[in-house]
Design an enzyme around this catalytic site. Structure first.
Site, PDB file in Angstrom:
ATOM      1  N   LYS A   8      -9.315  -0.022  -5.396  1.00  0.00           N
ATOM      2  CA  LYS A   8      -9.287   0.587  -4.065  1.00  0.00           C
ATOM      3  C   LYS A   8     -10.555   1.397  -3.823  1.00  0.00           C
ATOM      4  CE  LYS A   8      -7.720   2.275  -0.164  1.00  0.00           C
ATOM      5  NZ  LYS A   8      -6.605   3.178   0.030  1.00  0.00           N
TER       6      LYS A   8
ATOM      7  N   HIS B 201       1.586   5.365  -1.602  1.00  0.00           N
ATOM      8  CA  HIS B 201       1.187   6.575  -2.350  1.00  0.00           C
ATOM      9  C   HIS B 201       2.422   7.154  -3.017  1.00  0.00           C
ATOM     10  CE1 HIS B 201      -2.882   6.769  -0.600  1.00  0.00           C
ATOM     11  NE2 HIS B 201      -2.293   6.209   0.447  1.00  0.00           N
TER      12      HIS B 201
ATOM     13  N   HIS C  26       0.876  -1.203   0.000  1.00  0.00           N
ATOM     14  CA  HIS C  26       0.000   0.000   0.000  1.00  0.00           C
ATOM     15  C   HIS C  26       0.898   1.234   0.000  1.00  0.00           C
ATOM     16  CE1 HIS C  26      -3.790   2.111   1.649  1.00  0.00           C
ATOM     17  NE2 HIS C  26      -2.904   3.061   1.358  1.00  0.00           N
TER      18      HIS C  26
HETATM   19  O1  DOR Z   1      -3.099   9.504   6.039  1.00  0.00           O
HETATM   20  C1  DOR Z   1      -3.452   9.187   4.917  1.00  0.00           C
HETATM   21  N1  DOR Z   1      -2.921   9.761   3.828  1.00  0.00           N
HETATM   22  N2  DOR Z   1      -4.394   8.249   4.778  1.00  0.00           N
HETATM   23  C2  DOR Z   1      -4.932   7.958   3.583  1.00  0.00           C
HETATM   24  O2  DOR Z   1      -5.806   7.135   3.527  1.00  0.00           O
HETATM   25  C3  DOR Z   1      -4.518   8.696   2.378  1.00  0.00           C
HETATM   26  C4  DOR Z   1      -3.180   9.244   2.534  1.00  0.00           C
HETATM   27  C5  DOR Z   1      -2.824  10.239   1.470  1.00  0.00           C
HETATM   28  O3  DOR Z   1      -3.091   9.993   0.299  1.00  0.00           O
HETATM   29  O4  DOR Z   1      -2.249  11.280   1.809  1.00  0.00           O
HETATM   30 ZN    ZN Z   2      -3.302   5.031   1.739  1.00  0.00          ZN
END
Ligand code: DOR
Ligand code: ZN
Length: 335
Positions: free
Chosen positions: A95, A15, A13
């Site tokens: 997702k 980003h 997981h």
């Molecule tokens: O803290 C978070 N940041 N939780 C998430 O679900 C998304 C993520 C983000 O994309 O910055």
């Molecule tokens: Zn996330």
């Protein structure tokens, strides 16, 4: 010197963002991970075959010299079966975000109406596309994940052939849920194996420890540790490393997200060693994700060594968790 070797680490997981942030951040994961499941919450979200292919290409362009597989995901909408058939080979999962619950999730699901979702979720079951879920309601912040358990129950019981991954779980309620349904799995971050709410707002407010779902109580932390340290086969490491520019974190209206990608393996070694469970780390950071998602990553060997490592204050303009602090494990080599 004490060392520990990890083979083909996977981040289930992650980003990676886009543009300059992507260029700065993706190489950090590509250095020490064989691959990562890449979240689709861009603006606008990744929601078509064109988007998937173009985003994957942009990611690959940032890591030309490393072997690194971005496993792509699609932002959940009530897609029809024809569309799902056309994308099935190019994604690892879809997702689902409840609308507005976290960063860039405005286009998410606003009501969990099973009848409305059924055609999509049945098609996903048939095509064996797993569903990854950000499991929070819009209730009181400490209760949001626990309140979401009834929705997991609804999804898991109505779609028994759908693999459902409870993403970045933070509560003992989610841990208890795992063994209640064969088709439920979970990812756990490294920060949720270290932090409680006290580390966010118990003393001075710590914006770099602030994320969604927020870190919970000591008993929740213990429950997460109990399944992670044993490398429960339905649980895998997913960093949820979520970079935001420093000014977006250190500001009024702090963005949610903890940035851990370049320090995650070192922190995991520290935690697993502390509990004398280093032997289980390989399953937690790679083998379980390989089995759950059916991945076959190419060979990568990461050797970590036990020595003092001072976490940088910043990686480009992103402040990592524990910036400036010294931890006990460092990466020695990657091949
Ligand atoms: O803290 C978070 N940041 N939780 C998430 O679900 C998304 C993520 C983000 O994309 O910055
Ligand atoms: Zn996330």
């Amino acid at each position: 010197m004490k060392t520990h070797t990890l083979l083909m680490p996977l981040d289930a997981h992650l980003h990676l963002r886009d543009g300059v942030m992507l260029e700065n951040i993706a190489p950090l994961s590509a250095y020490s991970f064989s691959g990562a499941i890449v979240m689709p919450n861009l603006v606008p979200p990744v929601s078509s075959l064109v988007d998937i292919r173009a985003y994957k290409k942009r990611i690959m362009a940032t890591v030309p010299n490393d072997y690194f597989e971005p496993y792509m995901t699609l932002f959940y909408e009530n897609y029809d079966k024809n569309f799902l058939e056309s994308v099935a080979d190019e994604i690892i999962a879809i997702k689902l975000y409840p609308a507005g619950i976290t960063t860039n999730s405005e286009g998410g699901v606003s009501s969990f109406d099973i009848a409305e979702m059924r055609p999509t979720l049945e098609a996903m079951s048939e095509l064996q596309i797993p569903l990854c879920v950000h499991g929070e309601t819009d209730g009181f912040v400490m209760d949001r994940e626990a309140e979401f358990m009834s929705i997991y129950e609804l999804l898991a019981s109505n779609f028994p052939n759908l693999k459902i991954i409870m993403e970045h779980i933070t509560t003992k309620e989610a841990v208890d849920m795992l063994d209640r349904f064969d088709n439920l799995y979970a990812s756990i971050t490294v920060h949720h194996l270290l932090l409680t709410l006290d580390d966010v707002v118990g003393g001075m407010m710590m914006p770099h420890n602030f994320c969604k779902p927020i870190a919970k109580r000591p008993e929740d932390l213990d429950a997460l540790l109990s399944i992670a340290l044993e490398a429960h086969p339905k649980v895998m490491f997913g960093s949820d490393s979520a970079p935001h520019p420093q000014e977006k974190k250190e500001s009024c209206g702090c963005a949610a997200g903890v940035f851990t990608a370049p320090i995650a393996l070192q922190l995991l070694c520290e935690i697993f060693e502390q509990y004398d469970k280093l032997d289980n780390l390989q399953a937690f950071v790679s083998d379980n994700a390989q089995s759950i998602y059916g991945l076959c990553p190419e060979f990568k060997e990461v050797i970590l060594e036990k020595r003092a490592f001072s976490i940088p204050q910043k990686y480009s303009n992103v402040v990592p968790m524990y910036a400036g602090e010294t931890i006990n494990w460092a990466i020695q080599s990657v091949e």
